[in-house]
Design a protein around this motif. Structure first.
Motif, mmCIF file in Angstrom:
data_model
loop_
_atom_site.group_PDB
_atom_site.id
_atom_site.type_symbol
_atom_site.label_atom_id
_atom_site.label_comp_id
_atom_site.label_asym_id
_atom_site.label_seq_id
_atom_site.Cartn_x
_atom_site.Cartn_y
_atom_site.Cartn_z
ATOM 1 N N PRO A 159 42.356 46.743 30.755
ATOM 2 C CA PRO A 159 41.397 47.528 29.057
ATOM 3 C C PRO A 159 41.820 45.446 28.533
ATOM 4 N N VAL A 160 43.054 45.578 28.770
ATOM 5 C CA VAL A 160 43.800 43.807 27.771
ATOM 6 C C VAL A 160 42.458 42.547 28.672
ATOM 7 N N LEU A 161 42.853 42.816 29.925
ATOM 8 C CA LEU A 161 41.703 41.424 30.722
ATOM 9 C C LEU A 161 40.610 41.631 30.370
ATOM 10 N N ARG A 162 39.762 43.364 30.070
ATOM 11 C CA ARG A 162 38.689 43.190 29.554
ATOM 12 C C ARG A 162 37.983 42.201 27.858
ATOM 13 N N ASP A 163 39.376 42.931 27.401
ATOM 14 C CA ASP A 163 38.890 42.583 25.957
ATOM 15 C C ASP A 163 39.246 40.993 25.426
ATOM 16 N N LEU A 164 40.006 40.541 26.545
ATOM 17 C CA LEU A 164 40.480 39.164 26.520
ATOM 18 C C LEU A 164 38.709 38.757 26.633
ATOM 19 N N HIS A 184 33.092 48.005 50.865
ATOM 20 C CA HIS A 184 33.905 48.962 51.072
ATOM 21 C C HIS A 184 34.937 48.685 49.551
ATOM 22 N N GLU A 185 35.613 47.936 49.290
ATOM 23 C CA GLU A 185 36.637 47.228 48.164
ATOM 24 C C GLU A 185 36.306 46.567 47.624
ATOM 25 N N MET A 186 34.843 46.163 47.302
ATOM 26 C CA MET A 186 33.790 45.766 46.474
ATOM 27 C C MET A 186 33.014 46.986 45.416
ATOM 28 N N GLN A 187 32.994 48.121 45.994
ATOM 29 C CA GLN A 187 32.109 48.596 45.206
ATOM 30 C C GLN A 187 33.332 49.593 44.475
ATOM 31 N N GLU A 188 34.495 49.819 45.070
ATOM 32 C CA GLU A 188 35.411 50.028 44.466
ATOM 33 C C GLU A 188 35.919 49.763 43.123
ATOM 34 N N GLU A 189 35.015 48.273 43.288
ATOM 35 C CA GLU A 189 35.510 47.438 42.457
ATOM 36 C C GLU A 189 35.256 47.718 40.770
ATOM 37 N N ALA A 190 33.487 47.705 41.532
ATOM 38 C CA ALA A 190 32.296 48.069 40.716
ATOM 39 C C ALA A 190 32.716 49.001 40.098
ATOM 40 N N HIS A 191 32.817 49.572 40.478
ATOM 41 C CA HIS A 191 33.108 51.799 40.093
ATOM 42 C C HIS A 191 34.120 51.142 39.161
ATOM 43 N N VAL A 192 35.640 50.355 38.916
ATOM 44 C CA VAL A 192 35.683 50.021 38.386
ATOM 45 C C VAL A 192 35.709 49.701 37.029
ATOM 46 N N ALA A 193 34.939 48.609 36.767
ATOM 47 C CA ALA A 193 34.079 47.753 36.291
ATOM 48 C C ALA A 193 33.176 48.163 35.170
ATOM 49 N N ASN A 194 32.376 49.664 35.614
ATOM 50 C CA ASN A 194 31.480 50.393 35.121
ATOM 51 C C ASN A 194 32.279 51.515 34.360
ATOM 52 N N ARG A 195 33.139 51.911 34.582
ATOM 53 C CA ARG A 195 33.939 52.600 33.917
ATOM 54 C C ARG A 195 34.517 52.100 33.160
ATOM 55 N N ALA A 196 34.765 50.436 33.071
ATOM 56 C CA ALA A 196 35.972 50.656 31.976
ATOM 57 C C ALA A 196 34.944 49.646 30.878
ATOM 58 N N GLY A 197 33.673 49.723 30.700
ATOM 59 C CA GLY A 197 32.159 49.334 30.262
ATOM 60 C C GLY A 197 31.688 48.507 30.676
#
Length: 415
Positions: free
Chosen positions: A106-111, A148-161
């Motif tokens: 959330p810190v990196l996202r907001d920044l 596989h790694e990038m699908q996980e990162e995409a899931h994390v990103a979408n969950r973070a907005g």
């Protein structure tokens, strides 16, 4: 009117000057070299709200050890007996956890989102052109493990907005009709953007000079005159200068300066390289990170800039052409019909990204000193986070409410 001395003429220093002007401050920028030779000039130019996972993350040390076995690999730590490097390495290891990643997102996202908004406002304002384009970013991958790694990162990103789309090779090719793209697939981040860093830096300097900002080039800082809990003046090779507030934004050289104030700042210079080619029959349309190679390709200025590597080598600015060869060799693995000549050493840019051990920048006041602010440690995201950093610095200097919470970015968090 507050007088502010900014030590460091890179992207953080220049954007700090830009926003301090809006609060009516009298600003001086002190640079040890030339404003044409900063780290941000050769940057990949990517504005990346997608990059919400810090460099310190699970598995990165294992990958780094594997990469160090090759002279052409994207990562290298220059072995040397250095207490600062050992401390940095220990802190990096300590923060390479899922818990740290979870706290940092959330810190990196907001920044990053604050920075993108400020870039958009800057482009709309039209004070100068810096090649702003909102075309998104490809994270290209060539194998199933990376998918596989990038699908996980995409899931994390979408969950973070942060919107992320997993694409097939056919979908990637449809979005890049002018060149062949040889990949298994990609994650596409439509909210990312890119700029031409050379134009941004030149435009900022010209604008600031026109608005009355004083620039002191070739003034290396030798010491600080301290009185009680404040710094009264900056002692440079070209004279001594007094200010109400001082901003240390000296990139990879920040620890040397903060040490003069008794402030220990774990930070290492992460050397990166880039080169530019304009002799292309066809060009790509969308900036890309070539994941397995850890190299980037960004269309800018009518040509194409390639960049990559993270060489932790202190403040050594020499060019290692083996690392450049690694970047060059990766191009045709992803874009087989691009004819890119191998650059001459004189045409290779290199810069030192200031890397903190936890992957978060340092933005905040420097310990007991009431009038010193640190703004450094952005790693490979210096340009991307430049406007947000400058805005936050200006708010701290003028005692305004900050645009986001800053505890996670505290320069003294490792003390």
């Amino acid at each position: 009117m507050k007088s502010v001395g900014i030590v460091g003429g890179g992207i953080s220093g220049l954007f700090s000057a830009y926003y301090l002007l809006e609060y009516g401050c009298e600003v001086t920028v002190i640079e040890q070299g030339s404003f044409q030779d900063g780290c941000s000039f050769g940057n990949a130019g990517m504005i990346v709200p997608s990059h919400i996972i810090p460099l310190a993350q699970p598995g990165m040390i294992t990958k780094g050890m594997r990469w160090m076995l090759s002279y052409e690999s994207p990562f290298y730590v220059k072995p040397r007996l250095n207490w600062g490097l050992m401390k940095w390495g220990y802190l990096f290891w300590k923060h390479s956890t899922e818990a740290h990643v979870h706290r940092s997102i959330p810190v990196l996202r907001d920044l990053s989102l604050l920075s993108r908004q400020l870039f958009q406002e800057l482009a709309m304002r039209g004070d100068f052109d810096f090649g702003w384009q909102e075309k998104g970013l490809f994270m290209l991958f060539k194998n199933q493990e990376t998918r596989h790694e990038m699908q996980e990162e995409a899931h994390v990103a979408n969950r973070a907005g942060i919107e992320a789309q997993v694409l097939s090779s056919q979908e990637v090719q449809a979005m890049e009709p002018d060149v062949q793209v040889n990949v298994e697939g990609a994650v596409y981040y439509p909210g990312d953007a890119h700029i031409y860093p050379n134009q941004l830096m030149d435009g900022l300097v010209a604008y600031l000079k026109n608005k009355g900002v004083r620039f002191l080039e070739n003034h290396s800082v030798k010491d600080f005159a301290v009185q009680g809990n404040s710094v009264k003046s900056v002692v440079t090779s070209g004279g001594t200068f007094s200010y109400d507030e001082i901003v240390l934004a000296a990139g990879a050289w920040s620890p040397e300066l903060s040490e003069k104030l008794g402030v220990s700042l774990p930070l290492q210079g992460g050397k990166g390289y880039s080169f530019f080619t304009s002799d292309l029959t066809n060009n790509i349309r969308i900036p890309a990170i070539m994941l397995e190679a850890r190299a980037t390709a960004t269309p800018m200025g009518g040509g194409l800039r390639f960049a990559g590597t993270l060489e932790v080598a202190g403040t050594d600015r020499s060019v290692n052409m083996s690392r450049v060869k690694g970047i060059h060799n990766s191009i045709n693995q992803y874009y087989p019909d691009l004819k890119v000549p191998f650059p001459k050493e004189a045409d290779v840019w290199r810069g030192l990204r200031p890397c903190s051990p936890d992957g978060l920048p340092y933005i905040g006041r420097a310990g007991r000193f009431s009038n010193v602010i640190l703004a450094t440690g952005h790693g490979m995201m210096g340009v991307s986070l430049g406007p947000a950093t400058g805005k936050l610095v200006s708010e701290l200097v003028t005692n305004q409410p900050t645009s986001m919470a800053l505890p996670a970015l505290d320069p003294l968090r490792f003390s």
